[in-house]
Design an enzyme around this catalytic site. Structure first.
Site, PDB file in Angstrom:
ATOM      1  N   SER A 112       0.790  -1.235   0.000  1.00 39.02           N
ATOM      2  CA  SER A 112       0.000   0.000   0.000  1.00 39.02           C
ATOM      3  C   SER A 112       0.816   1.276   0.000  1.00 39.02           C
ATOM      4  CB  SER A 112      -0.952   0.013   1.199  1.00 39.02           C
ATOM      5  OG  SER A 112      -2.007  -0.898   1.003  1.00 39.02           O
ATOM      6  N   LYS A 115      -0.217   3.703  -2.612  1.00 41.49           N
ATOM      7  CA  LYS A 115      -1.269   4.712  -2.492  1.00 41.49           C
ATOM      8  C   LYS A 115      -0.722   6.134  -2.392  1.00 41.49           C
ATOM      9  CE  LYS A 115      -4.745   1.607  -0.446  1.00 41.49           C
ATOM     10  NZ  LYS A 115      -3.994   0.376  -0.180  1.00 41.49           N
ATOM     11  N   SER A 169      -5.594   3.315   4.506  1.00 36.87           N
ATOM     12  CA  SER A 169      -5.203   2.358   3.461  1.00 36.87           C
ATOM     13  C   SER A 169      -6.396   1.592   2.909  1.00 36.87           C
ATOM     14  CB  SER A 169      -4.143   1.381   4.001  1.00 36.87           C
ATOM     15  OG  SER A 169      -3.213   1.049   3.009  1.00 36.87           O
TER      16      SER A 169
END
Length: 339
Positions: A112, A115, A169
């Site tokens: 993640s 992101k 997340s």
């Protein structure tokens, strides 16, 4: 293991005619023998079967899936701080001096941490943050089967989706941001890769906006560059370090929290952060923080325990505080592997 004790079938008359020799069977054998049981009215001895013990339930051991870093042997590299992350990089944000490096050129899945680039593309596109976006079946994770409280049909604003993606997340939120980008998901991912090339992130490749795919990969060097640029965006700084956020979903109010517990710790001064985890990547963490008067960028990849990435950050902070301003020689630990 079940055990059956069987006595041969014999008629009552035949037993009466047994030989004297058989009658002299030793007492010990007689005690061990299991007497035949007659079936009522038949005169025939039936089988005597011992009760079978219930077999114990056996659960097969499934070893945890190894990360790419473990498979590459990166965890075998030791370092003076005894970090649990197989990859680490600490850079002075102002001078670009490398204070600590460990396998910093290894290219690994980044989970993640993806992101951060997703958020950068959305923020720089200047799209309306109050525009409603609805979660669809396309946003449901079919690769890892991860869960989400944003059910299909949930509608939030683009700003709310971005907040949840960076702070908590949220995978469906991140995917929806890419899916609703002008031109669609394919164009969005192309923009992510184009931005990475423009920033000189030559080790980096994205295939989707959430980080659930292990094909999203980068190096600590590239991620330090990403953190440095992302820190210049006030929106990314604000949303990534937000300790908590509530969103209204129908009649319910959902509370989301930051995946990085350090943002709630008053002893830390964190300007930007992002965590990440999939089994292929291990536990990951990137941060911009200020320690002992120096602005630092920290990158930790492939950490071996649930809280060890935070522990590594604490170990580095202690080392920096104890070493500055006398710090002269950086710590460099690496292998020849590129992951």
């Amino acid at each position: 293991v079940s055990t059956a004790l069987v006595v041969p079938v014999a008629h009552a008359g035949e037993r009466a005619k047994a030989s004297a020799k058989k009658q002299q069977v030793s007492a010990s054998k007689s005690k061990r023998a299991v007497p035949a049981r007659k079936v009522a009215g038949s005169g025939v001895a039936a089988r005597a079967v011992a009760k079978t013990a219930k077999a114990p339930t056996r659960v097969a051991y499934v070893p945890p899936r190894q990360s790419f870093g473990q498979l590459a042997g990166l965890h075998e590299v030791s370092d003076p701080l005894d970090l649990k992350s197989s990859v680490a990089l600490v850079v002075d944000q102002d001078t670009h001096e490398v204070l600590l490096s460990k396998n910093d050129h290894a290219v690994l899945p980044i989970a993640s941490l993806t992101k951060l680039m997703t958020g950068m593309i959305i923020s720089q596109a200047k799209l309306p943050m109050d525009e409603p976006i609805t979660i669809t079946q396309d946003d449901v994770d079919t690769e890892k089967g991860s869960r989400s409280r944003l059910t299909v049909g949930t509608t939030l604003t683009r700003g709310e989706m971005l907040h949840l993606a960076l702070m908590s997340s949220e995978n469906r939120a991140a995917h929806a941001l890419g899916r609703t980008y002008p031109g669609g998901l394919e164009v969005f991912v192309a923009q992510m890769n184009a931005k990475a090339r423009l920033m000189g992130m030559t080790d980096t490749r994205y295939v989707e906006p959430t980080g659930l795919s292990s094909r999203n990969q980068s190096s600590a060097r590239d991620l330090a560059t990403l953190v440095n640029v992302a820190h210049g965006d006030p929106l990314l700084r604000e949303l990534s370090t937000s300790p908590g956020y509530e969103v209204a979903v129908g009649p319910k109010t959902l509370q989301y929290n930051n995946t990085n517990g350090l943002v709630k710790n008053p002893t830390w001064d964190i300007g930007l952060q992002k965590t990440g985890y999939i089994s292929e990547a291990g536990r990951c963490l990137v941060m911009q923080t200020q320690i002992a008067g120096r602005k630092l960028i920290m990158v930790f990849l492939d950490s071996a325990g649930k809280f060890s990435r935070l522990g590594d950050a604490e170990r580095v902070r202690t080392w920096v505080e104890q070493s500055l301003p006398s710090m002269s020689a950086p710590l460099h630990v690496r292998t020849g592997s590129n992951g």
